[in-house]
Design an enzyme around this catalytic site. Structure first.
Site, short mmCIF file in Angstrom:
data_model
loop_
_atom_site.label_atom_id
_atom_site.label_comp_id
_atom_site.label_asym_id
_atom_site.label_seq_id
_atom_site.Cartn_x
_atom_site.Cartn_y
_atom_site.Cartn_z
N GLY A 222 0.82 -1.21 0.00
CA GLY A 222 0.00 0.00 0.00
C GLY A 222 0.86 1.26 0.00
CG ASN B 119 -4.69 4.11 9.39
OD1 ASN B 119 -5.00 5.12 8.76
ND2 ASN B 119 -3.62 4.07 10.15
CD GLN C 129 -6.88 -0.25 7.64
OE1 GLN C 129 -7.68 -1.13 7.97
NE2 GLN C 129 -5.60 -0.31 7.95
CB SER D 294 -2.02 -3.07 1.18
OG SER D 294 -0.95 -3.83 1.64
CG HIS E 52 -0.61 -6.63 4.75
ND1 HIS E 52 -0.66 -6.24 6.07
CD2 HIS E 52 -0.15 -5.57 4.06
CE1 HIS E 52 -0.23 -4.98 6.16
NE2 HIS E 52 0.08 -4.55 4.96
CB THR F 299 11.06 -10.30 -11.54
OG1 THR F 299 12.12 -10.03 -12.45
CG2 THR F 299 10.49 -11.68 -11.80
CB CYS G 266 6.89 3.98 22.15
SG CYS G 266 8.23 4.45 23.21
N1 PLP Z 1 -2.67 3.19 4.04
C1 PLP Z 1 -3.40 2.80 5.09
C2 PLP Z 1 -4.70 3.49 5.37
C3 PLP Z 1 -2.95 1.77 5.92
O1 PLP Z 1 -3.67 1.40 6.96
C4 PLP Z 1 -1.70 1.17 5.62
C5 PLP Z 1 -1.17 0.11 6.50
O2 PLP Z 1 -1.42 0.08 7.69
C6 PLP Z 1 -0.99 1.60 4.49
C7 PLP Z 1 -1.50 2.61 3.73
C8 PLP Z 1 0.31 0.99 4.12
O3 PLP Z 1 0.14 -0.29 3.58
P1 PLP Z 1 1.37 -1.32 3.51
O4 PLP Z 1 1.60 -1.81 4.89
O5 PLP Z 1 0.90 -2.40 2.60
O6 PLP Z 1 2.51 -0.57 2.96
#
Ligand code: PLP
Length: 400
Positions: free
Chosen positions: A76, A156, A184, A204, A206, A242, A330
């Protein structure tokens, strides 16, 4: 869980998700049998190429886009960097003004700060107490030098869902490219890039039960944008490197599953979330919900507890097996309050005591019961150690 084994309750799905079994099953052959480099010409390469085409079609369908508007990236953050720097550098002659918000992820904020050092001017739109951007503020901020508007789909930290279609319509009216960070949002809200006037969109894998290390940037056909990663001719000469075939296959399968039944998924997660939220509110005094009461991601809870320091709360919850997040991070030894919570007007001392619980497919009613049992104990133990809380109980101190 076997007898005696410590229970783990994972409530940090906004940080990352596990990979779904059927996603992993789809990926595995692309590490072993189908490992060919898609840029080669033999049949093994053809298998990889076909797998990428399938994933591209799956991602396009989920977004209401055309397959040739989907570009695979490494995450992302890369997608956000590409959208923002790519548009800025390609349109620098037209203007140098970018509009974003105060509550973006650091992948957007730090990219804008970088461009500011290069001479670009950045407007950070404020948000209201729920984290919502006001479309009239956006329209007011536009100048004849504005070359990009980038506003996240869903936050997020506090889960607030922005009025993206309305914001996109304003950008379209002024013919300014509109990017949204939907990292998100996907799987939680229906997305249609055409109907919502979105020109660029970041994802993203994951975050929706796919693998780490693979993302998407959707770029509407005809958008003027520079490349970010230079090198070979992959991704139709727009993003070198790649291809991460297994990752791309996983993203395709995951996005198909995550968008197959958004309403059903939301109903289940929202029911768990709402029971947890009302239980916390009933059991713990001096607690405040951050973000919008309704316009929020179905799995998101973000609460501030007065007289508590977030990182200690996380460590104590972790001792009980509960994985969660806090709004304060932190960094270099000092506790930085969340820029998102501060933007909603929350005082620094209260933002330090915030807790983010994000529910997902792994969670059950038993998890909710467990957190409802353990969290109040952790909060009250921490409060008993807090001089501010003692002062409050004795009526001697009043935190504003
Ligand atoms: N944008 C938002 C709103 C996110 O919550 C995150 C990851 O927490 C990212 C971008 C970044 O994604 P990535 O961890 O795949 O780089």
């Amino acid at each position: 869980m076997s007898m005696g084994e410590k229970r783990t309750v994972y409530m940090d799905h906004s940080a990352t998700t596990y990979v779904r079994k059927d996603v992993l099953d789809a990926m595995i052959p692309y590490f072993t049998e189908h490992f060919g480099n898609p840029s080669s010409i033999y049949h093994l390469a053809g298998d990889s190429k076909k797998a990428i085409d399938t994933a591209r079609a799956q991602a396009a369908k989920a977004l209401g886009a055309e397959p040739d508007e989907v570009y695979f990236t490494s995450c992302g953050s890369e997608s956000d960097n590409w959208a923002i720097k790519g548009i800025a550098y390609a349109n620098g002659k037209k203007g140098n003004h970018i509009i974003t918000t105060k509550i973006e992820h650091h992948a957007v904020i730090h990219t804008c700060e970088y461009l500011a050092k290069e001479g670009f001017e950045i407007t950070y739109l404020p948000v209201d107490k729920y984290g919502l951007v006001d479309p009239t503020e956006l329209e007011r901020a536009i100048t004849d030098k504005t070359i990009l508007i980038t506003i996240m789909y869903a936050n997020n930290e506090i889960g607030t869902i922005e009025p993206i279609a309305e914001l996109g319509a304003i950008a379209r009216k002024h013919r300014i490219p509109f990017h949204t960070d939907a990292v998100q949002a996907i799987g939680n809200v229906p997305i249609d890039v055409k109907a919502q006037n979105i020109d660029l969109l970041s994802l993203s894998a994951h975050k929706f039960y796919g693998p780490k290390g693979v993302g998407v940037l959707y770029i509407r056909k005809g958008t003027k944008i520079d490349n970010l990663i230079h090198g070979g001719g992959q991704e139709r000469r727009r993003r070198a490197g790649t291809e991460n075939i297994a990752g791309i296959v996983g993203l395709g399968k995951a996005i198909e599953l995550a968008t197959a039944d958004i309403e059903g998924h939301n109903k289940r997660i929202r029911a768990l979330r709402d029971r947890l939220l009302s239980g916390i509110m009933a059991k713990i005094p001096h607690a405040y919900l951050n973000g919008h009461p309704e316009k929020r991601l179905p799995g998101n809870i973000n609460i501030s507890f007065e007289f508590i320091e977030g990182e200690s709360m996380l460590l104590w919850l972790d001792d009980e097996g509960i994985c969660a997040s806090t709004g304060s991070a932190c960094t270099s030894g000092s506790l930085e309050p969340s820029h998102v919570l501060l933007a909603t007007g929350l005082p620094v001392e209260i933002s330090h005591g915030s807790l983010r619980l994000t529910l997902g497919d792994a969670n059950t009613d038993a998890d909710v019961d467990f957190v409802l049992e353990e969290l109040p104990k952790v909060v009250s133990r921490l409060r008993e150690m807090s001089p501010l809380y003692k002062g409050k109980k004795e009526g001697g101190c009043n935190v504003q």
